[in-house]
Write a protein that holds these residues in place. Structure first.
Motif, mmCIF file in Angstrom:
data_model
loop_
_atom_site.group_PDB
_atom_site.id
_atom_site.type_symbol
_atom_site.label_atom_id
_atom_site.label_comp_id
_atom_site.label_asym_id
_atom_site.label_seq_id
_atom_site.Cartn_x
_atom_site.Cartn_y
_atom_site.Cartn_z
ATOM 1 N N LYS A 1 -86.202 75.807 -111.456
ATOM 2 C CA LYS A 1 -84.995 76.133 -112.204
ATOM 3 C C LYS A 1 -85.195 77.495 -112.858
ATOM 4 O O LYS A 1 -86.190 77.722 -113.540
ATOM 5 N N GLU A 2 -84.251 78.386 -112.608
ATOM 6 C CA GLU A 2 -84.350 79.746 -113.128
ATOM 7 C C GLU A 2 -82.979 80.193 -113.587
ATOM 8 O O GLU A 2 -82.027 80.178 -112.802
ATOM 9 N N SER A 3 -82.869 80.550 -114.843
ATOM 10 C CA SER A 3 -81.589 80.997 -115.414
ATOM 11 C C SER A 3 -80.483 79.971 -115.197
ATOM 12 O O SER A 3 -79.352 80.315 -114.864
ATOM 13 N N GLY A 4 -80.816 78.709 -115.312
ATOM 14 C CA GLY A 4 -79.827 77.650 -115.176
ATOM 15 C C GLY A 4 -79.452 77.308 -113.749
ATOM 16 O O GLY A 4 -78.604 76.472 -113.513
ATOM 17 N N LYS A 5 -80.072 77.985 -112.754
ATOM 18 C CA LYS A 5 -79.787 77.702 -111.344
ATOM 19 C C LYS A 5 -81.023 77.115 -110.685
ATOM 20 O O LYS A 5 -82.145 77.429 -111.056
ATOM 21 N N ILE A 6 -80.805 76.280 -109.691
ATOM 22 C CA ILE A 6 -81.908 75.720 -108.924
ATOM 23 C C ILE A 6 -82.181 76.660 -107.761
ATOM 24 O O ILE A 6 -81.295 76.957 -106.968
ATOM 25 N N ILE A 7 -83.410 77.135 -107.684
ATOM 26 C CA ILE A 7 -83.794 78.147 -106.701
ATOM 27 C C ILE A 7 -84.906 77.586 -105.807
ATOM 28 O O ILE A 7 -85.853 76.977 -106.293
ATOM 29 N N PRO A 8 -84.807 77.797 -104.491
ATOM 30 C CA PRO A 8 -85.880 77.336 -103.600
ATOM 31 C C PRO A 8 -87.141 78.179 -103.773
ATOM 32 O O PRO A 8 -87.064 79.371 -104.042
ATOM 33 N N ARG A 9 -88.293 77.544 -103.603
ATOM 34 C CA ARG A 9 -89.558 78.261 -103.685
ATOM 35 C C ARG A 9 -90.037 78.717 -102.317
ATOM 36 O O ARG A 9 -91.018 79.426 -102.220
ATOM 37 N N ILE A 10 -89.376 78.278 -101.266
ATOM 38 C CA ILE A 10 -89.732 78.721 -99.922
ATOM 39 C C ILE A 10 -88.529 79.419 -99.306
ATOM 40 O O ILE A 10 -87.402 79.238 -99.748
ATOM 41 N N SER A 11 -88.798 80.193 -98.277
ATOM 42 C CA SER A 11 -87.706 80.930 -97.652
ATOM 43 C C SER A 11 -86.808 79.989 -96.858
ATOM 44 O O SER A 11 -87.223 78.907 -96.436
ATOM 45 N N LEU A 12 -85.598 80.417 -96.633
ATOM 46 C CA LEU A 12 -84.647 79.643 -95.831
ATOM 47 C C LEU A 12 -85.188 79.455 -94.416
ATOM 48 O O LEU A 12 -85.062 78.374 -93.835
ATOM 49 N N GLU A 13 -85.818 80.477 -93.870
ATOM 50 C CA GLU A 13 -86.380 80.380 -92.524
ATOM 51 C C GLU A 13 -87.451 79.291 -92.448
ATOM 52 O O GLU A 13 -87.455 78.475 -91.528
ATOM 53 N N THR A 14 -88.338 79.243 -93.432
ATOM 54 C CA THR A 14 -89.384 78.217 -93.460
ATOM 55 C C THR A 14 -88.765 76.831 -93.592
ATOM 56 O O THR A 14 -89.172 75.895 -92.907
ATOM 57 N N ALA A 15 -87.784 76.693 -94.464
ATOM 58 C CA ALA A 15 -87.112 75.407 -94.646
ATOM 59 C C ALA A 15 -86.460 74.948 -93.350
ATOM 60 O O ALA A 15 -86.534 73.770 -92.986
ATOM 61 N N ASN A 16 -85.828 75.859 -92.635
ATOM 62 C CA ASN A 16 -85.195 75.511 -91.360
ATOM 63 C C ASN A 16 -86.220 75.071 -90.331
ATOM 64 O O ASN A 16 -85.987 74.128 -89.576
ATOM 65 N N GLN A 17 -87.360 75.733 -90.279
ATOM 66 C CA GLN A 17 -88.412 75.367 -89.330
ATOM 67 C C GLN A 17 -88.955 73.973 -89.627
ATOM 68 O O GLN A 17 -89.125 73.155 -88.727
ATOM 69 N N VAL A 18 -89.220 73.693 -90.892
ATOM 70 C CA VAL A 18 -89.728 72.374 -91.283
ATOM 71 C C VAL A 18 -88.693 71.303 -90.979
ATOM 72 O O VAL A 18 -89.006 70.251 -90.429
ATOM 73 N N SER A 19 -87.448 71.576 -91.321
ATOM 74 C CA SER A 19 -86.370 70.630 -91.069
ATOM 75 C C SER A 19 -86.253 70.311 -89.583
ATOM 76 O O SER A 19 -86.102 69.158 -89.186
ATOM 77 N N SER A 20 -86.335 71.329 -88.758
ATOM 78 C CA SER A 20 -86.241 71.144 -87.315
ATOM 79 C C SER A 20 -87.384 70.291 -86.786
ATOM 80 O O SER A 20 -87.182 69.390 -85.972
ATOM 81 N N LEU A 21 -88.592 70.556 -87.254
ATOM 82 C CA LEU A 21 -89.755 69.767 -86.818
ATOM 83 C C LEU A 21 -89.595 68.300 -87.202
ATOM 84 O O LEU A 21 -89.839 67.406 -86.400
#
Length: 102
Positions: A4-24
């Motif tokens: 959580k940063e400045s009241g927003k939820i922010i991912p700690r990993i890149s979108l590309e990494t998240a997509n790769q993990v999700s796909s696997l």
């Protein structure tokens, strides 16, 4: 993971990494998903917004594999939907259970 940063939820990993993990993970689970014969309730987060297209794509893939899927986006929630929006989650679970008993 998220932070959580400045009241927003922010991912700690890149979108590309998240997509790769999700796909696997999805590719590993597909054969198991096709075997599900019972109704399934899928509740997934609305935050962070940057991942909405990835979530939408994943839910579409699940819809293709699971015949009786009911899915809902949990408003104002990140990874832990029950903690972030317990009222909404409880309402959807209760509605799901009531439909099963008809």
């Amino acid at each position: 993971t998220m932070k959580k940063e400045s009241g927003k939820i922010i991912p700690r990993i890149s979108l590309e990494t998240a997509n790769q993990v999700s796909s696997l993970l999805f590719n590993y689970s597909v054969s198991r998903l096709k075997k599900i014969q019972k109704p399934v309730l899928l509740l997934y987060p609305s935050l962070p917004e940057e991942y909405q297209s990835t979530r939408t794509e994943g839910v579409s893939k699940f819809n293709e594999q699971v015949e009786n899927l009911q899915e809902f986006v949990v408003p104002n929630s990140s990874h832990d939907v029950l903690v972030d929006n317990p009222v909404y989650v409880n309402e959807k679970v209760w509605e799901f259970i009531k439909r099963l008993s008809l």
